[in-house]
Structures are given as C-alpha cells and as structure tokens.
Design a protein around this motif. Structure first.
Motif, PDB file in Angstrom:
ATOM      1  N   LYS A 528     -16.809  28.680   0.908  1.00 49.71           N
ATOM      2  CA  LYS A 528     -16.024  28.741   2.149  1.00 49.71           C
ATOM      3  C   LYS A 528     -15.676  30.172   2.549  1.00 49.71           C
ATOM      4  O   LYS A 528     -14.845  30.377   3.441  1.00 49.71           O
ATOM      5  CB  LYS A 528     -14.739  27.915   1.987  1.00 49.71           C
ATOM      6  CG  LYS A 528     -14.986  26.423   1.972  1.00 49.71           C
ATOM      7  CD  LYS A 528     -13.710  25.611   2.083  1.00 49.71           C
ATOM      8  CE  LYS A 528     -12.835  25.739   0.866  1.00 49.71           C
ATOM      9  NZ  LYS A 528     -11.672  24.799   0.926  1.00 49.71           N
ATOM     10  N   ALA A 560     -19.721  24.533   6.215  1.00 45.73           N
ATOM     11  CA  ALA A 560     -18.796  24.173   7.293  1.00 45.73           C
ATOM     12  C   ALA A 560     -18.675  22.655   7.430  1.00 45.73           C
ATOM     13  O   ALA A 560     -17.576  22.113   7.592  1.00 45.73           O
ATOM     14  CB  ALA A 560     -19.263  24.798   8.605  1.00 45.73           C
ATOM     15  N   ARG A 561     -19.790  21.972   7.366  1.00 47.14           N
ATOM     16  CA  ARG A 561     -19.751  20.508   7.463  1.00 47.14           C
ATOM     17  C   ARG A 561     -19.025  19.901   6.271  1.00 47.14           C
ATOM     18  O   ARG A 561     -18.228  18.970   6.427  1.00 47.14           O
ATOM     19  CB  ARG A 561     -21.177  19.960   7.534  1.00 47.14           C
ATOM     20  CG  ARG A 561     -21.239  18.446   7.692  1.00 47.14           C
ATOM     21  CD  ARG A 561     -22.654  17.944   7.547  1.00 47.14           C
ATOM     22  NE  ARG A 561     -23.251  18.385   6.297  1.00 47.14           N
ATOM     23  CZ  ARG A 561     -22.987  17.815   5.120  1.00 47.14           C
ATOM     24  NH1 ARG A 561     -22.168  16.796   5.042  1.00 47.14           N
ATOM     25  NH2 ARG A 561     -23.551  18.280   4.029  1.00 47.14           N
ATOM     26  N   GLN A 562     -19.260  20.427   5.085  1.00 48.37           N
ATOM     27  CA  GLN A 562     -18.601  19.892   3.884  1.00 48.37           C
ATOM     28  C   GLN A 562     -17.088  20.096   3.974  1.00 48.37           C
ATOM     29  O   GLN A 562     -16.310  19.221   3.585  1.00 48.37           O
ATOM     30  CB  GLN A 562     -19.157  20.588   2.647  1.00 48.37           C
ATOM     31  CG  GLN A 562     -18.827  19.907   1.339  1.00 48.37           C
ATOM     32  CD  GLN A 562     -19.847  18.855   0.971  1.00 48.37           C
ATOM     33  OE1 GLN A 562     -20.880  18.767   1.608  1.00 48.37           O
ATOM     34  NE2 GLN A 562     -19.544  18.062  -0.038  1.00 48.37           N
ATOM     35  N   ALA A 564     -15.297  20.451   6.783  1.00 46.64           N
ATOM     36  CA  ALA A 564     -14.696  19.749   7.919  1.00 46.64           C
ATOM     37  C   ALA A 564     -14.746  18.238   7.772  1.00 46.64           C
ATOM     38  O   ALA A 564     -13.827  17.536   8.211  1.00 46.64           O
ATOM     39  CB  ALA A 564     -15.404  20.167   9.216  1.00 46.64           C
ATOM     40  N   GLU A 565     -15.799  17.705   7.145  1.00 43.32           N
ATOM     41  CA  GLU A 565     -15.965  16.254   7.077  1.00 43.32           C
ATOM     42  C   GLU A 565     -15.700  15.686   5.689  1.00 43.32           C
ATOM     43  O   GLU A 565     -15.298  14.533   5.559  1.00 43.32           O
ATOM     44  CB  GLU A 565     -17.381  15.871   7.531  1.00 43.32           C
ATOM     45  CG  GLU A 565     -17.658  16.233   8.978  1.00 43.32           C
ATOM     46  CD  GLU A 565     -19.059  15.824   9.402  1.00 43.32           C
ATOM     47  OE1 GLU A 565     -19.857  15.407   8.521  1.00 43.32           O
ATOM     48  OE2 GLU A 565     -19.352  15.932  10.597  1.00 43.32           O
ATOM     49  N   GLN A 587      -8.458  19.591   4.863  1.00 42.23           N
ATOM     50  CA  GLN A 587      -9.587  19.502   5.793  1.00 42.23           C
ATOM     51  C   GLN A 587      -9.208  20.049   7.156  1.00 42.23           C
ATOM     52  O   GLN A 587      -9.986  20.803   7.779  1.00 42.23           O
ATOM     53  CB  GLN A 587     -10.013  18.035   5.899  1.00 42.23           C
ATOM     54  CG  GLN A 587     -11.330  17.804   6.587  1.00 42.23           C
ATOM     55  CD  GLN A 587     -11.682  16.335   6.607  1.00 42.23           C
ATOM     56  OE1 GLN A 587     -11.331  15.612   7.523  1.00 42.23           O
ATOM     57  NE2 GLN A 587     -12.378  15.883   5.576  1.00 42.23           N
ATOM     58  N   LYS A 591     -10.841  23.363   9.048  1.00 39.07           N
ATOM     59  CA  LYS A 591     -11.410  23.338  10.396  1.00 39.07           C
ATOM     60  C   LYS A 591     -10.775  24.410  11.272  1.00 39.07           C
ATOM     61  O   LYS A 591     -11.462  25.060  12.084  1.00 39.07           O
ATOM     62  CB  LYS A 591     -11.220  21.958  11.018  1.00 39.07           C
ATOM     63  CG  LYS A 591     -12.053  20.871  10.376  1.00 39.07           C
ATOM     64  CD  LYS A 591     -11.843  19.524  11.047  1.00 39.07           C
ATOM     65  CE  LYS A 591     -12.443  19.496  12.427  1.00 39.07           C
ATOM     66  NZ  LYS A 591     -12.387  18.154  13.026  1.00 39.07           N
ATOM     67  N   GLN A 621     -25.094  23.397  16.010  1.00 40.53           N
ATOM     68  CA  GLN A 621     -24.414  22.267  15.385  1.00 40.53           C
ATOM     69  C   GLN A 621     -23.056  22.643  14.811  1.00 40.53           C
ATOM     70  O   GLN A 621     -22.265  21.762  14.457  1.00 40.53           O
ATOM     71  CB  GLN A 621     -25.289  21.683  14.274  1.00 40.53           C
ATOM     72  CG  GLN A 621     -26.576  21.052  14.780  1.00 40.53           C
ATOM     73  CD  GLN A 621     -27.512  20.640  13.645  1.00 40.53           C
ATOM     74  OE1 GLN A 621     -27.239  20.895  12.476  1.00 40.53           O
ATOM     75  NE2 GLN A 621     -28.624  20.025  13.994  1.00 40.53           N
ATOM     76  N   ASN A 624     -19.725  21.062  16.041  1.00 38.61           N
ATOM     77  CA  ASN A 624     -19.263  19.753  15.568  1.00 38.61           C
ATOM     78  C   ASN A 624     -18.110  19.881  14.584  1.00 38.61           C
ATOM     79  O   ASN A 624     -17.336  18.928  14.412  1.00 38.61           O
ATOM     80  CB  ASN A 624     -20.416  19.005  14.891  1.00 38.61           C
ATOM     81  CG  ASN A 624     -21.482  18.582  15.874  1.00 38.61           C
ATOM     82  OD1 ASN A 624     -21.308  17.661  16.656  1.00 38.61           O
ATOM     83  ND2 ASN A 624     -22.599  19.274  15.845  1.00 38.61           N
ATOM     84  N   TYR A 625     -17.982  21.037  13.924  1.00 38.26           N
ATOM     85  CA  TYR A 625     -17.021  21.190  12.846  1.00 38.26           C
ATOM     86  C   TYR A 625     -15.861  22.104  13.221  1.00 38.26           C
ATOM     87  O   TYR A 625     -15.040  22.435  12.370  1.00 38.26           O
ATOM     88  CB  TYR A 625     -17.733  21.734  11.607  1.00 38.26           C
ATOM     89  CG  TYR A 625     -19.070  21.070  11.370  1.00 38.26           C
ATOM     90  CD1 TYR A 625     -19.160  19.689  11.211  1.00 38.26           C
ATOM     91  CD2 TYR A 625     -20.255  21.806  11.364  1.00 38.26           C
ATOM     92  CE1 TYR A 625     -20.387  19.074  11.021  1.00 38.26           C
ATOM     93  CE2 TYR A 625     -21.479  21.200  11.175  1.00 38.26           C
ATOM     94  CZ  TYR A 625     -21.542  19.840  11.006  1.00 38.26           C
ATOM     95  OH  TYR A 625     -22.763  19.226  10.833  1.00 38.26           O
ATOM     96  N   ASP A 627     -12.353  23.045  15.339  1.00 39.96           N
ATOM     97  CA  ASP A 627     -11.208  22.511  16.063  1.00 39.96           C
ATOM     98  C   ASP A 627     -11.212  23.193  17.425  1.00 39.96           C
ATOM     99  O   ASP A 627     -10.714  24.309  17.581  1.00 39.96           O
ATOM    100  CB  ASP A 627      -9.920  22.794  15.291  1.00 39.96           C
ATOM    101  CG  ASP A 627      -8.707  22.164  15.948  1.00 39.96           C
ATOM    102  OD1 ASP A 627      -8.859  21.604  17.054  1.00 39.96           O
ATOM    103  OD2 ASP A 627      -7.606  22.233  15.378  1.00 39.96           O
TER     104      ASP A 627
END
Length: 1249
Positions: A528, A560-562, A564-565, A587, A591, A621, A624-625, A627
């Motif tokens: 991160k 980033a996806r890990q 955020a999601e 999380q 974000k 993409q 998508n992650y 805010d």
C-alpha cells in the motif's frame, strides 16, 4: 531414546505379608495381561471392521529399546508401593442406589456397585473441574478402595461400556479377566461412544475428560502421587484397555493415558527444576566459610535432594510404563484418531520437557508418521514440528532429524489436502527463519509456484515464505530503541524491484494480482505504499522495461483493488462472509488515502502511458477504487478537468474494446447526479459524443453515396462506430438518434453486401443498445400506444436484419447476429410482462417457424462441430467459450418458451457425444425442461433417439446397424437418458411406459415388402429401448411384453425364432433380469431383513418346501443353497428360451397352488444368493421364483433402483468392506444355522434322479 529410570515402586515382588493384599492381586493380574498385550487372543466381538488390522498392528514385537522391560519393571517395583500403602478393606459404595443390594455367599448383604456420579459430573461440565477433583480426593482419603473403584468405573463409563467393575471383581479377578468381562458386556449395537457420539451433550465431553485427567494429576502431584495413590494400577488398567480389540476401549484409554503422560511430564519438569534449585542452594551453602556454614541446612538440603530424586524416579517410571505400554503400540494403530492423539501428545512432551524427550529416539516417531495416509495424522505431525522449530534454542538438537526428513517436509507442500499443505509451508517458513542455510535454493523453488495456487490459505502461506526468503533480508527495518524506524524510500523501492524481478523472471504466471493477494497478509503495508509505486512509474531515469512497467501498473491497480474491496482476485475464495467494523473502517480509510494520493497523479500517468493500450486500461480502472467525493471535499476540481481531458484523448486515440469499455465506465462513475461536479462531467460527455456522432454522420453519408471506400475511410468509420457502441453500452445516447442511420447502414449491407465486416459488427451492437435504451424509457405512467408501436416495429425490423445476417458468409457476423437475436428474443418474450408489467404486453414477440428453424440450423453448424485443425491452446479455449455462449443462448430460448420445446431434441441428441464440452449446459437444460413438463420432456428424449437413428439408417442402411460404432454411441446416449430419470421410479412410471410404447410403435412403423423375410428397418430401435427397461416395474414389463406380442402378430413376416432386436428387448423385460428390487419410492429394501428372513425360513422350512416341490414336479430342482459362504450378489444365469412356453403353466399353477409367504421368501433368497439353474430343463423352482417375485411386486409395488444407485451401493461396499473374515457373514451350511438334514435329503433326491 532417553533413558527413563525404572520406578522403584511400580513393579512387584512378593509382599512381606503372608497373605497377598487385593492390590497385589490386581497388580499381578495386570502383569499377566501385559505379558500377552501384543498377541492376546481374547474371543470378543470385533469392533467396526478394524479388529484384524488392530491385531496386525499390535502383533509386531517391540524393538530392544521400545518395550521389553516394562513387565520386569512392574515386578521389581511393587514391593515399595505395597509397603507404603495399607491393606485395602472391603469397598463400600459411595453413592448406593436405594434398594440395590447384592447377597454374598454366606448370606450377608453387600452394597451394590457404586453409581458413577463422577462420569455424569464430567459429562455435564457445569462445575469447576478442580472442585470436582477435590471432592473426589476427599472421598478417596476416607475410603481408598471405594474411591479408586469409582475412578476405574469412571474410565469404563467413559469408554461407553454399560458394565461396571464390582468390588468382588476387583478383589478376585486380574486386569485381563476384568477387561474380558467388560468386553462381553459392551454394547455393540451402535458404533458411537462418548468420544465420538453425536449430539450437543457430548460435544464438550472430550475436553472435560482431558481436563479431569490433567487436574487429577495436578492436585495429586505434591502428596498422593508419591504416597499411597495406586497410579500403577491405573496405568496397568489403561494399558490393558488400550490393547483391546474394541475400538471404544482402545480410543478412550489411549486418550486418557496420553493426557496422563502429558501431566506427568509437567510434574517431572517441575521436579527437575526443584532439583536444580536444590543443587544450587546446596553448592552455595557448602562454599561458605566454616563459621558461616550451617550443618543443619546442608543436611536438610541433602534430605530434600534425596526425596526429589526418589520422586523423579517414580514419575519417570510411570512415564516409562505409559510410553512403552501404550504409545509404542498405539502410534501405529489402525484408527487414525488414535494415531493423531499419540503424535499430538508426543509433540507436547518434546516442547515441555525437551531435556528428556527432544532426542532422535523420540523424534523418529514423528518422522515416520509424516508418511501417514490420513490427513489428520499428517497435520498433527506438522503442527508438532512447527512448535519445535519455532524455538531457536531447540533447533540445534533438530539438525539430524532435519537432514533425514527435510525432503519429506518439502514434498508435503504439494499434499493433496490443502490444510496439510498449508501447515507444511508454515513449517518451512519457521525453519527458514530459525535455521540458516538448511533450505537450499532447490527446496525454496518448490514452494515459489504455490503463491499462485487457487486456495487462498495455501497461497498466503507461500506468500509469507516468499516474503521471508527474498524480501525481508533486503529491506526490513531494524528495531531502534524498541520502535521500528520509518522505512526509507530507497528500501521501499528495493522491495518493488525485488517483486518485479521475481514475477518477471520466474515466468510462473501472467497476472500479478494473484501474487499481490498472496503477499497481502504479510506485506500489506509495503504494497500500500502507493507513493513509491507512482514515483517509480513517473520518474524518467528508472530504466524500467516495457514488461516491468506493465507489471508495476498491474501491481498498483491490484493493491488498490485489494485495499478498497478486500476480496481476492477471481478464482480465490476467502471463506469470509463479511467484514468486521474494524475492517470496514480500515477499508474506508484506505480508499480515502488512495484517492488523495492518486487523484493528482492519475492525469500524469494517463498522459505518460496514453499511447499504450495495455497500460492505460488498468489505469482507467483505478477510478473504481477511489472515494470520488474527494474531488469535492478537497477542492480538486482542477485535477478533474485534467482527467476529463486525458480521458477524451484516450477515447479518441484508441479503438481497442478493452480501452473503450474502461473509458466509458470511468466516465459513467463520474456522471452520477449526486456529485456536485456532475454538470461539468455531463458537459464533457456531451462534447465527446457530439464529436463522435458528427464524425459518424459524415462518414456514413460518404459510404452511402459512394460506391467505393478506401481502407482509411473504412477504418475511420469502424473506429467511430466502436467508440459509439462502447459508450452506448454505459450511457444513454438516445437523444443523438443513432438508430436510423445505423439501420440504413445495415439494410444496405444486407441488400448489397458492399459494407465491410468491421463496420457491420459495431453497427449491429449500436442498434441493439438503441432498442434496449428505448425500452427503459417506457414507464406505466407515461406510456403511449405510439411509443409501443414504434419500439415493436424497430425490434421486428432488427430481428429480420439479424435473421438475414445468420446466412452471411462471415462467421463473426453470423455469431454476433445470433447472440444479439437470442438476447433480444428473450427480453421480448412473455416473461417481460411478469411482475405487474402488463402494459408491455403489446411488445411481446413470438418468432416465426422459419426463424426458429434457422436458429436451430445455425446451432448445428456452429456449435456441434467435430474438432478441426489443431490450433493453439488459447485459441481453442476462446473458441470453446464462444460456442458455449451460443449454446447457452439457444437453451435459454427453449426454457423461457420463446422456441418450441421440441427443438431441444437438436441439443439433447448431442448430450453424450459432446459431454466434455457442453455436458453441464445440456444437463441443466434437461433438468429444467423436465420441471416444466415431465411428459413432454420424455417425448423429446425419445424424439432425439429417433432422429439419430433415422440419420444413421439413411447413411448406412438398415442392415447391420447394431454393430456400428455410431449405434453403440446411441446406446450410451439412451443409457444416459435413462439415468436422468433418477430413482423416483413410481413418479416416472407412466412416463417410462409411454416411452416404451412409443418406441415399439416406431420400431414397427415401417414394414418390409410383402413376402420378404427381412426385418423391419426400424426394428433395431428396440435395442435402444432396452436401456430404459431397468426403469420399469415388473408388472409393467409383463404388460409391455404382451403389447409387443400383439404388435408382432400384425407383422406377417415375423419368423418363428424372433429377430435379434426383439430377443434382446424381450430379455430386458424378463422378470428374472438381474435388477435390484426397490420399493415404489425408489429406495432399496432392507438387506438386513431379507437376510434374516432367509435364515429363518431356510432353517425352518427347507425340508417341507422341498417335499412340496417334489409333489408338484417329478424332477427335483437344483438345491437352493450352493455356497458355503454368504457372498455379494451374483448375476443370475441367462433366461432360457423355453421360459416363453411356460407362461400358461405358470398361470395355472398360480391359481391351483398358491405359494405361502415362507415359500416366497425362500425363493426370493434363492435369487438373492445367485442360485444356479438346472441346465437340463425347465425347473419348477425357477418358475416358482419368478412367480413369487411377481406376486410380491403386486402386493408391495416393488421397483428397481436406477443404475446410479447400484453404483453408489457398490462404492459403499468397497469403502465399508470388512477387514475380518468373520464379517463376511455366517456359514450358510453351518449346523448351528441351517437344518442340514433337510439339505442332505434334497441332495440325495437329486442323485437318485
């Protein structure tokens, strides 16, 4: 193996007293039991098929260092214990039941055996275990014999045995005699006992049981353990029980002995510490000067040391007895639970008392058991080793063991059980941390590929191993003043360089997302570090290659996806049902941090990599992650303007579908009305679409007006259409009115064929999206007939265009038209008015017969194809996915009523041939079709077979069809269809009978020319029908035989010996066909009841039934029983041709001489045991057997289980096959079970004839 000194009080010699005490008798009895412990031949019932294997395990003699001195040590050491303990008086019941008394031989009354309130208290587990043990100890001190007897009965009850050890038994019987008596009283009706019994009341019993044993030793360690407590008697009893063939005795006593040993190890450790302290105190006192030295102090310390030494010898003697008497035998027990207990406890001993137990003599047991075939045992081995290797102080003593068993530990990384493989990787990680240089590069390379495993727990464990092997030594910060100093940017960049090198150079996988997920649990803070990632990407002098840049971008997006999601990539499942409040807060914070850092840098990244489609797609993409509210709250609108500019440039610059979809979706995320910047983003979107729409209109006019376009003009028009199509998928572009120009373009393409393929494909998609967006605008409150008519007209016109495209020369256009057409027909099917949307009823569309036919023909031409020229694996997979998509679209049209359900025959007839590619789709379609209409579905299955048979006959002719490979495939398909009916025989009864009748009609529908001796051309179809015969009831088989006979009578050319297919079909309908009887619900009849009936009836009525048979027929039948051992069911002999001539005599016999229930049972048993038929001629026994079967079918409506049920039964028999010869069943000709005289009389009668 360490030398544990033999106890001076465990073993016995003769007592000084002239009269032996009851305790000495018990000890001598335990000696006799132990002397035969490994090869005892007590005649007791075997428990759960493991008696033979258990005796096989126990029959091995111990090695010289494993168990030869335990009996001798018992004989040597009881003398001291007997001197310390007073003679035992007659036990008195602690909790006698009211009115329960036993009478002695001299007429005196004696209290009954005590009720075991101790067992009930431990089972309930409601009171404190220490209080329970203290209470028992108080009672034991008041009456030692009664208290110890209560403890023995507690262990007996814990085994699940209903019997109890009475005071009289305890005084007069040896341990082996007591155990034999308890074994005879053991209830074997159920395989459950307290340690394995189901139910909430037994869930905590094992924990309470172990806690009781631990507390008992703990409370006795300072007093009773060395002064009067008969621990040797208890150990002897547990040793004898652990050698029993009864699983419950063996399992429970082994658990008790191992927990007792663990508690004794802790006591021995405390004694060792006390000895060391005493020695230091003695040395300190002795080193004092003569004036300061205290002689009384030295003397007391010497006495204390002598006492501790004696105590330690006694404890070590007990441990030696348990280890050699129980562990050495039971660590290789046939029951995996027992083996797991032994390995788990020896691991505890090694960790607790490493001085005595952490030696190669003990470690070898764990090393050997690493090869155990059971998952739980291997798991216990690895956990035990993990605990040992975790202690750096112990690793030096594990070097020899490591060198011997390292290869096995490394190979267990690929264990077939995931939890075992996870523990193996964790063990290697611990070894890597605590033992430098032990794992070679080759060993580590066998772990690296596991980071890409589909199981997340295994991949995460391998990720931790990778982290400690490659990354930790290079960059991990050192502790300074108890706090970890901040990692420098240089160290963080080193981490990412190492990560890049591993991913790129290993070439193990193509997607870095799985590597990131594997490292997330141990290196989330490093992953991160988006500042270091973006700085590496944006700096010009990093000298990163193209592959490294792409990988670094993928790592950025994946992290980033890990964050955020919180879920792993596709194909990995965490098993978590949801996030905790803390995880959700983390999380949200991630974000926010991600957005704050990347929003200013994302336009720069897009500008740098905008020319590379592979790199710009994942960057888009990232939105998508984020805010996205940060744009408003942190006043970052200027960065939004830059992002929109870059986004427009990317869309105008690229035509790849992935880039365009990512750009359209990114703009969709920003175009939400709740954002304050919505108007600005909407304006930018309108500008972009205006630009694309104007360009499309100009290029379309040029195409429609000119007769020729060069390649650049075609490419420009196709690119514009692709961009508009991608945006129409995510945004409502209805106000730009793109339907009409696209429809004119497609109409010209269909009429003239002059429009290029790359233009037609996006134009079809544009028209499709236009129709769907128009449908979304129709609401019940503002609907008009004009709107509905206009939309219906557009939809019908587009369907006609797609129907025309189905015959296009280009395969890609055909497949695209088929997909769009199937989706559109499904949307406008009758399902669209479900849920209170009746206002849409005018839009419902039913395709015409010609369109349905073309769809089915397209499916045959593009889906059910034989493999052609070999292509690359990737191309084959993509092609298979496309074909599965086409088939799924067609099947949905069938199930939702758009197409006639009869068209499913075109799909079902390929079920067997294409089972590997489309089996799941066809099976689901068949199941859903049966749910819609069972009768219609059965007719469709028959129709599929008819179509295949007709096609084969047209290709090969009617002669010799049954010998062709294609016909054999058809029989396999028929068998698979038959299995699809399932075990619900009564529910499917009418359907199967109807299927047979329709099949018989088809087989005789075409007759040969008059005067010809040839068989009807469709007659071989009867062989396909025979595959459905096991689904019939016996009475239905008789009806179908009669129906077939009537149909054959109409065929004048039928020969006297029937045709081959007719014989095969009739044979499948015979009542004596080797099928499994079933009740009407399809469940198997109880085999136990049938076998018991056979025993009873054969034992009572063999002679009388045979005499009745002799009265009815002068030729006696073959004896019913021809085997001396009850074996598995054997197939019956083939039914002779003369059975057809016996139907009339059988019917007469049924009316004139009805069979009794006993006779029917006998003949049923004859069939069950595979009776051989008399080859000389028709047997009355044979006919009566068939007759009895028919009568029972009429009374009980017996059915036949499906073939899959037979396979399940066979598998169960293999899994549960007996391990003892005694479990194959009783000897059927044993004089204790059958009337042998009646059987001999029958054999004599046969010999006379």
């Amino acid at each position: 193996m360490p030398t544990l000194r033999s106890s001076s009080r465990l073993n016995s010699s003769s007592s000084p007293s002239s009269v032996s005490s009851p305790l000495q008798n018990a000890v001598r009895g335990s000696q006799r039991a132990l002397s035969a412990s490994s090869s005892s031949s007590i005649n007791v019932p075997c428990d759960d098929r493991d008696s033979d294997q258990a005796s096989e395990w126990d029959s091995h003699s111990l090695s010289a260092d494993e168990g030869s001195d335990f009996e001798d040590s018992l004989r040597r050491n009881v003398k001291k214990r007997a001197a310390k303990r007073p003679l035992r008086t007659t036990p008195v019941a602690k909790y006698p039941k009211k009115g329960s008394q036993s009478v002695r031989g001299n007429g005196q009354k004696e209290a009954a055996p005590p009720t075991n309130d101790l067992f009930d208290a431990v089972k309930a587990a409601k009171s404190d275990m220490q209080s329970l043990v203290d209470e028992w100890l108080d009672n034991y001190k008041q009456d030692e014999s009664a208290g110890f007897l209560e403890l023995i009965n507690f262990f007996v009850r814990s085994c699940g045995c209903k019997g109890t050890v009475t005071p009289e038994m305890f005084k007069k019987m040896s341990n082996s005699e007591i155990i034999q008596h308890l074994t005879e009283q053991f209830n074997e009706d159920s395989g459950d006992y307290p340690l394995t019994a189901p139910g909430s009341s037994w869930k905590k019993f094992q924990g309470s049981f172990c806690e009781f044993v631990r507390t008992l030793v703990y409370q006795c360690q300072y007093s009773l353990l060395y002064d009067g407590f008969p621990m040797d008697d208890l150990i002897s009893l547990l040793t004898g029980l652990s050698d029993s063939q009864v699983r419950a005795f063996r399992h429970t006593s082994t658990l008790a002995a191992m927990k007792l040993m663990t508690s004794l190890v802790k006591v021995a450790l405390q004694l060792s510490l006390h000895k060391d302290n005493n020695q230091r105190q003695y040395e300190a006192e002795r080193n004092k000067g003569p004036e300061q030295r205290a002689p009384q102090r030295l003397e007391s310390l010497l006495e204390k040391r002598k006492e501790l030494q004696e105590h330690q010898e006694e404890i070590e003697g007990m441990m030696n007895a348990i280890f050699r008497g129980v562990f050495v035998h039971r660590y290789r027990d046939i029951l995996p639970e027992i083996r797991a207990i032994c390995i788990e406890e020896i691991g505890c001993w090694m960790q607790s008392y490493s001085t005595s137990f952490l030696t190669d003599s003990y470690l070898k047991y764990i090393g050997w058991t690493l090869h155990d075939k059971h998952r739980e045992v291997r798991l216990k081995c690895l956990k035990a080793l993990e605990g040992l290797y975790s202690n750096r102080e112990l690793t030096a003593r594990l070097e020899l063991f490591t060198s011997r068993f390292k290869d096995r530990m490394v190979s267990m990384v690929m264990d077939r059980e995931y939890d075992v493989a996870v523990e193996a990787v964790r063990l290697l990680t611990v070894i890597l941390k605590n033992m430098d240089g032990v794992l070679t590069d080759a060993d580590c390379e066998s772990v690296y590929p596991v980071v890409y495993a589909s199981n997340r727990a295994l991949a995460s464990a391998a990720g931790e191993f990778l982290y400690w092997k490659l990354f930790y030594p290079e960059y991990e910060a050192r502790a300074v003043g108890g706090r970890e100093r901040r990692r420098s940017p240089h160290i963080q960049r080193t981490f990412f360089h190492l990560l890049l090198a591993f991913f790129v150079e290993s070439e193990l996988h193509d997607h870095a997302a799985y590597l990131v997920d594997s490292l997330w649990d141990c290196a989330a803070s490093q992953l991160k570090d988006w500042e270091s990632l973006t700085s590496l990407l944006l700096e010009k002098d990093q000298n990163l290659g193209d592959v490294q840049e792409s990988t670094l971008i993928e790592i950025l997006v994946s992290s980033a996806r890990q964050a955020a999601e919180g879920h792993p990539p596709v194909g990995r499942i965490t098993g978590k049902k949801g996030l905790t409040a803390k995880e959700r807060k983390l999380q949200a914070d991630d974000k926010m941090k991600l957005a704050e850092h990347l929003i200013p840098l994302l336009p720069q990244l897009l500008a740098k990599f905008s020319a590379d489609a592979e790199k710009v797609t994942p960057l888009l993409q990232l939105l998508n992650y984020f805010d996205l509210s940060v744009y408003c709250t942190r006043r970052l609108e200027k960065h939004l303007e830059l992002l929109l500019q870059q986004l427009q440039e990317v869309v105008v610059k690229h035509v790849e579908p992935a880039v365009l979809e990512a750009g359209a979706h990114a703009l969709y995320l920003l175009c939400k009305p709740e954002f304050t910047f919505f108007s600005r983003v909407d304006f930018a979107r309108s500008q972009l679409v205006d630009l694309l729409a104007d360009r499309f209109q100009q290029e379309l006019d040029e195409l429609l007006q000119s007769s020729f376009l060069d390649e650049d003009e075609v490419y420009s028009l196709a690119a514009t259409l692709k961009r508009l199509s991608a945006f129409y998928n995510a945004h409502d572009l209805t106000r730009w009115e793109l339907y009409e120009p696209c429809y004119r373009l497609l109409r010209k393409a269909v009429d003239t064929g002059e429009v290029p393929r790359q233009v037609i494909l996006p134009a079809l998609t544009l028209v499709y999206f236009s129709i769907l967006w128009t449908l979304t605008h129709i609401s019940e409150s503002a609907v008009s007939q004009k709107q509905l008519s206009s939309l219906k007209g557009r939809m019908v016109a587009f369907c006609e265009l797609c129907q025309s495209c189905l015959s296009d020369v280009d395969q890609e256009i055909q497949e695209q038209a088929f997909i769009l057409l199937s989706d559109l027909l499904l949307i406008f099917s009758p399902q669209m008015i479900v849920g209170g949307r009746d206002f849409l009823k005018p839009l419902v569309f039913f395709p015409e017969a010609t369109l349905q036919s073309e769809l089915a023909s397209f499916l045959m031409d593009h889906v059910f194809l034989q493999p052609g020229d070999p292509e690359s694996d990737h191309a084959q997979i993509e092609q298979l996915h496309q074909r599965r998509r086409l088939l799924a679209g067609f099947c949905k049209l069938l199930l939702y009523g758009v197409l006639e359900l009869d068209a499913a025959s075109d799909v079902f007839k390929h079920y067997n041939k294409f089972y590997n590619d489309y089996g799941d789709i066809i099976k689901e379609t068949l199941t859903r079709a049966r749910q819609i209409d069972r009768s219609h579905c059965s007719r469709i299955l028959l129709l599929s077979l008819k179509q295949l048979y007709t096609e084969l006959m047209q290709e090969q002719g009617p002669q010799g069809l049954s010998e062709l490979p294609a016909f054999i495939e058809m029989r396999d398909l028929a068998r698979r269809f038959a299995l699809s009916f399932g075990p619900q025989q009564l529910q499917n009864r009418d359907l199967v009978v109807m299927l047979h009748k329709e099949g018989i009609k088809f087989s005789l529908s075409e007759l040969p020319p008059a005067g010809s001796s040839e068989e009807p051309p469709n007659l071989a179809f009867l062989e396909l029908l025979s595959e459905f015969s096991p689904r019939l009831f016996h009475q239905d088989k008789q009806l179908l035989l009669s129906y077939l006979e009537k149909c054959l009578q109409r065929v004048s050319q039928a020969p006297s010996p029937p045709w081959g297919p007719v014989t095969t079909y009739c044979h499948s309908l015979r009542p004596m066909e080797n099928t499994v009887e079933a009740n009407p619900q399809g469940h198997p009849r109880s085999k136990k009841r049938r076998i018991e009936d056979s025993y009873r009836h054969q034992g009572e009525d063999v002679s009388s039934s045979q005499e009745e048979s002799l009265q009815l027929n002068s030729v006696p039948p073959t004896p019913t029983l021809t085997s001396t051992v009850l074996k598995n069911r054997q197939p019956l002999g083939a039914v002779g041709d003369k059975e057809e001539e016996e139907d009339s005599s059988e019917s007469e016999l049924m009316h004139s001489q009805p069979l009794s229930g006993t006779q029917r049972s006998k003949f049923l048993d004859a069939q069950h045991f595979g009776t051989l038929q008399d080859p000389s001629g028709p047997s009355l026994g044979n006919r009566l057997t068939r007759l009895s079967l028919m009568e029972e079918d009429e009374e009980e409506e017996l059915g036949i289980l499906d073939e899959s049920s037979e396979e399940w039964q066979g598998a169960d028999k293999q899994i549960g096959s007996p391990t003892s010869p005694s479990e194959h069943g009783p000897d059927l000709l044993d004089t204790t079970e059958l009337n042998i005289e009646g059987h001999e009389h029958l054999e004599k009668a046969n010999r006379k004839n």
